[in-house]
Motif scaffolding. Structure first.
Motif, mmCIF file in Angstrom:
data_model
loop_
_atom_site.group_PDB
_atom_site.id
_atom_site.type_symbol
_atom_site.label_atom_id
_atom_site.label_comp_id
_atom_site.label_asym_id
_atom_site.label_seq_id
_atom_site.Cartn_x
_atom_site.Cartn_y
_atom_site.Cartn_z
ATOM 1 N N GLN A 23 40.175 19.355 34.791
ATOM 2 C CA GLN A 23 41.104 18.655 34.922
ATOM 3 C C GLN A 23 40.940 17.831 36.208
ATOM 4 O O GLN A 23 40.935 16.724 35.524
ATOM 5 C CB GLN A 23 42.245 19.408 34.676
ATOM 6 C CG GLN A 23 42.891 18.521 34.336
ATOM 7 C CD GLN A 23 44.698 18.287 34.535
ATOM 8 O OE1 GLN A 23 44.664 20.006 34.447
ATOM 9 N NE2 GLN A 23 45.892 17.878 33.846
ATOM 10 N N GLY A 24 40.645 18.167 37.301
ATOM 11 C CA GLY A 24 40.370 17.812 38.172
ATOM 12 C C GLY A 24 39.260 17.174 38.785
ATOM 13 O O GLY A 24 39.018 15.709 38.801
ATOM 14 N N MET A 25 37.906 17.556 38.241
ATOM 15 C CA MET A 25 37.178 16.926 38.382
ATOM 16 C C MET A 25 37.073 15.832 37.255
ATOM 17 O O MET A 25 36.253 14.332 37.064
ATOM 18 C CB MET A 25 35.936 17.993 37.816
ATOM 19 C CG MET A 25 35.153 19.097 38.823
ATOM 20 S SD MET A 25 34.090 20.237 38.157
ATOM 21 C CE MET A 25 32.571 19.271 38.318
ATOM 22 N N GLU A 73 42.086 25.586 51.647
ATOM 23 C CA GLU A 73 42.906 26.568 50.203
ATOM 24 C C GLU A 73 42.060 26.516 48.937
ATOM 25 O O GLU A 73 43.063 26.974 47.657
ATOM 26 C CB GLU A 73 44.468 26.456 50.612
ATOM 27 C CG GLU A 73 44.657 27.477 51.892
ATOM 28 C CD GLU A 73 45.688 27.203 52.275
ATOM 29 O OE1 GLU A 73 46.599 27.341 52.013
ATOM 30 O OE2 GLU A 73 46.132 28.284 53.233
ATOM 31 N N VAL A 74 41.722 25.394 48.385
ATOM 32 C CA VAL A 74 40.154 25.976 47.068
ATOM 33 C C VAL A 74 39.673 26.333 47.035
ATOM 34 O O VAL A 74 39.192 27.567 46.074
ATOM 35 C CB VAL A 74 40.130 24.402 47.505
ATOM 36 C CG1 VAL A 74 38.855 24.537 45.668
ATOM 37 C CG2 VAL A 74 40.619 23.319 47.256
ATOM 38 N N ILE A 75 39.048 27.282 48.037
ATOM 39 C CA ILE A 75 38.591 28.592 47.894
ATOM 40 C C ILE A 75 38.477 29.420 49.234
ATOM 41 O O ILE A 75 39.942 29.018 50.192
ATOM 42 C CB ILE A 75 36.551 28.502 47.928
ATOM 43 C CG1 ILE A 75 36.483 28.082 49.548
ATOM 44 C CG2 ILE A 75 36.349 27.953 47.096
ATOM 45 C CD1 ILE A 75 34.982 28.047 49.916
ATOM 46 N N ARG A 104 53.182 19.297 40.007
ATOM 47 C CA ARG A 104 52.415 19.074 40.452
ATOM 48 C C ARG A 104 52.189 20.264 40.781
ATOM 49 O O ARG A 104 51.798 21.968 41.530
ATOM 50 C CB ARG A 104 52.874 18.769 42.030
ATOM 51 C CG ARG A 104 53.589 16.993 42.333
ATOM 52 C CD ARG A 104 53.965 17.044 43.708
ATOM 53 N NE ARG A 104 52.591 16.564 44.656
ATOM 54 C CZ ARG A 104 52.372 16.055 45.409
ATOM 55 N NH1 ARG A 104 53.643 16.089 46.285
ATOM 56 N NH2 ARG A 104 51.375 15.767 46.208
ATOM 57 N N GLN A 105 50.392 19.903 41.094
ATOM 58 C CA GLN A 105 49.336 20.863 41.224
ATOM 59 C C GLN A 105 48.478 20.918 42.417
ATOM 60 O O GLN A 105 48.067 20.152 42.647
ATOM 61 C CB GLN A 105 48.247 21.646 39.709
ATOM 62 C CG GLN A 105 49.453 21.820 38.274
ATOM 63 C CD GLN A 105 48.340 21.480 37.511
ATOM 64 O OE1 GLN A 105 48.531 20.692 37.050
ATOM 65 N NE2 GLN A 105 47.966 23.129 36.701
ATOM 66 N N PRO A 106 48.798 21.675 43.215
ATOM 67 C CA PRO A 106 47.629 21.255 45.086
ATOM 68 C C PRO A 106 46.797 21.168 44.864
ATOM 69 O O PRO A 106 45.962 20.270 45.237
ATOM 70 C CB PRO A 106 48.837 21.631 45.706
ATOM 71 C CG PRO A 106 49.556 23.189 44.418
ATOM 72 C CD PRO A 106 49.437 22.442 43.767
ATOM 73 N N LYS A 107 45.988 22.317 44.096
ATOM 74 C CA LYS A 107 44.558 22.838 44.053
ATOM 75 C C LYS A 107 44.178 21.660 43.083
ATOM 76 O O LYS A 107 42.978 21.401 43.568
ATOM 77 C CB LYS A 107 44.344 23.877 42.983
ATOM 78 C CG LYS A 107 45.036 25.605 43.894
ATOM 79 C CD LYS A 107 44.439 25.568 45.714
ATOM 80 C CE LYS A 107 45.123 26.812 46.174
ATOM 81 N NZ LYS A 107 45.913 26.505 46.463
ATOM 82 N N LEU A 108 44.917 21.347 41.613
ATOM 83 C CA LEU A 108 43.655 20.743 40.921
ATOM 84 C C LEU A 108 44.124 18.591 41.840
ATOM 85 O O LEU A 108 42.903 18.702 41.706
ATOM 86 C CB LEU A 108 44.471 19.512 39.566
ATOM 87 C CG LEU A 108 44.031 19.207 38.778
ATOM 88 C CD1 LEU A 108 44.929 19.785 37.577
ATOM 89 C CD2 LEU A 108 44.626 17.931 38.931
ATOM 90 N N GLU A 109 45.287 18.376 42.293
ATOM 91 C CA GLU A 109 44.791 17.058 43.023
ATOM 92 C C GLU A 109 43.922 17.215 44.292
ATOM 93 O O GLU A 109 43.211 16.259 45.024
ATOM 94 C CB GLU A 109 46.173 17.082 44.016
ATOM 95 C CG GLU A 109 47.748 16.760 42.601
ATOM 96 C CD GLU A 109 48.663 16.446 43.224
ATOM 97 O OE1 GLU A 109 48.980 16.308 44.241
ATOM 98 O OE2 GLU A 109 49.297 16.209 42.146
ATOM 99 N N ALA A 110 43.580 18.675 45.214
ATOM 100 C CA ALA A 110 42.829 18.548 45.871
ATOM 101 C C ALA A 110 41.191 17.947 45.536
ATOM 102 O O ALA A 110 40.111 17.372 46.210
ATOM 103 C CB ALA A 110 42.745 19.771 46.554
#
Length: 423
Positions: A405-407, A375-377, A304-310
């Motif tokens: 990818q997230g967008m 915590e994305v920035i 899992r990629q928490p930043k991507l999921e955020a």
């Protein structure tokens, strides 16, 4: 139970195996050079020859230290049922000396059917333990002290300059009448260096390292865990079909690459078991067979990629605009930027493309703070804490590929943002 679907029965069998450390680690213990063999030799020497020993089991969490020790103790208790007593402590619970001595006394009383006094003082418990060590030694009974989280025992006392539990046990074992083994378990490779000089001088300095399993051991383990037994209540045709499918999967280059990718992140046996458990749990019960797709699903769920999921699930349209602005500033090689710089880029985008998504600065600041909370920035440095938040330097904590990818997978991301991100 008699009408149980073979697929469900196979699923329950394999899940049971994966949750049984004895079943998992038994094949890894077959070699004469295995950690099981080394540990059993040391502990059994104390039982058969009446000597004292101390040893540390070191390795990362999930590498099988406690499981192998349980195997050894279990086998010795079967071989010498009246000659082995096990005392287990955990550094997270019993690192305080008084608490540890009381717990040892309690377990000794329970093991030997004696009356335990909760009101006994530290000195009374200490004298009782030493007396029990002497009596068990005279009766040719070995006490195995298992100290899990061994470094916690050393560190908790280390700050006070004395390690009374470790010193008392190891000092009592210097007596010719005692017959005991102290087994420390720790994920810190320098655990023995935390010991005081007086404790270290009484420690035998034997260490067993638990390293990641080799490729051959992993292949053997997979077959051991996933293959169905031929002499079982399963239909013979189903067993041969199931086992053939397992062989095809494990020999597939794509599976090997997948396994290599997974083990590069965490190569412990415990993480491998979690990976297999997830794959098995997604098995199609209609076909009753595992597939390569099951392992792909397990891999994606564990990576899992928490930043991507955020970005994909939690970011508003405005927050996406701010992230794109920050990314564009980085592409322009603007090494340092703050909220004010991001707002200028945001206004430039609005003026150039006449977007309908334009918000007031105070609204943008709240969105900016939300990104920071997620915590994305984050702030680029700790200095300047007296400055207002909008003037402090910021940086992205998400890579360009994760952002893209997230967008792309965001339900409401405007097409213009993807275009701006690419150019």
């Amino acid at each position: 139970m008699g009408n149980e679907n073979p697929a469900e029965k196979a699923l329950n069998l394999i899940r049971g195996r994966l949750c049984d450390p004895t079943f998992v680690f038994r094949p890894l213990s077959a070699s004469s050079d295995s950690n099981y063999s080394k540990l059993k030799f040391i502990v059994s020497t104390s039982v058969t020859e009446g000597c004292n020993n101390s040893i540390l089991l070191l390795g990362p969490r999930g590498s099988g230290k406690a499981a192998v020790l349980d195997l050894v103790v279990g086998d010795l208790m079967e071989e010498y049922p009246d000659s082995v007593t096990l005392i287990s402590l955990n550094g997270l619970l019993h690192s305080e000396d008084n608490c540890a001595f009381k717990e040892i006394a309690r377990q000794l009383c329970m093991e030997h059917h004696l009356l335990f006094s909760k009101m006994a003082s530290f000195d009374e418990n200490s004298q009782f333990i030493i007396a029990m060590l002497r009596e068990c030694g005279l009766a040719h009974k070995t006490i195995i002290f298992v100290l899990d989280e061994f470094d916690m025992f050393a560190q908790a006392s280390y700050s006070r300059g004395k390690q009374r539990l470790l010193y008392s046990l190891l000092d009592a074992m210097q007596s010719v009448t005692s017959q005991a083994v102290v087994v420390g378990i720790s994920s810190r490779l320098d655990a023995d260096q935390l010991l005081e000089k007086r404790v270290r001088s009484r420690f035998s300095h034997r260490k067993i390292l638990f390293l990641p399993p080799s490729r051959e051991e992993i292949d053997s383990l997979l077959e051991h865990l996933l293959s169905l037994p031929a002499d079982s209540s399963f239909p013979s045709g189903y067993v041969s079909q199931f086992n053939e499918k397992i062989k095809n999967i494990t020999s597939d280059t794509r599976f090997k690459d997948m396994l290599k990718t997974f083990l590069n992140a965490n190569s412990t046996v415990n993480s491998l078991l979690k990976f297999i458990f997830r794959a098995v749990s997604s098995m199609n019960l209609e076909s009753g067979l595992l597939s390569l797709e099951n392992f792909k699903t397990a891999l994606s769920s564990m990576q899992r990629q928490p930043k991507l999921e955020a970005v994909r699930a939690d970011c508003s349209i405005l927050e996406l605009y701010l992230l794109v602005c920050m990314r564009r500033l980085e592409v322009k090689e603007q090494s340092s930027y703050n909220f004010i710089s991001v707002m200028k880029e945001y206004k430039t985008i609005h003026d150039s493309f006449q977007t309908s998504d334009f918000y007031a600065q105070n609204v943008c600041l709240r969105a900016f703070e939300h990104l920071r909370e997620r915590e994305v920035i984050c702030y680029a440095e700790n200095r300047g804490q007296s400055q207002a938040g909008e003037y402090r330097s910021m940086k992205l904590l998400i890579s360009a590929s994760e952002l893209h990818q997230g967008m792309r997978s965001h339900a409401c991301c405007p097409a213009i943002l993807l275009k701006l991100l690419d150019h």
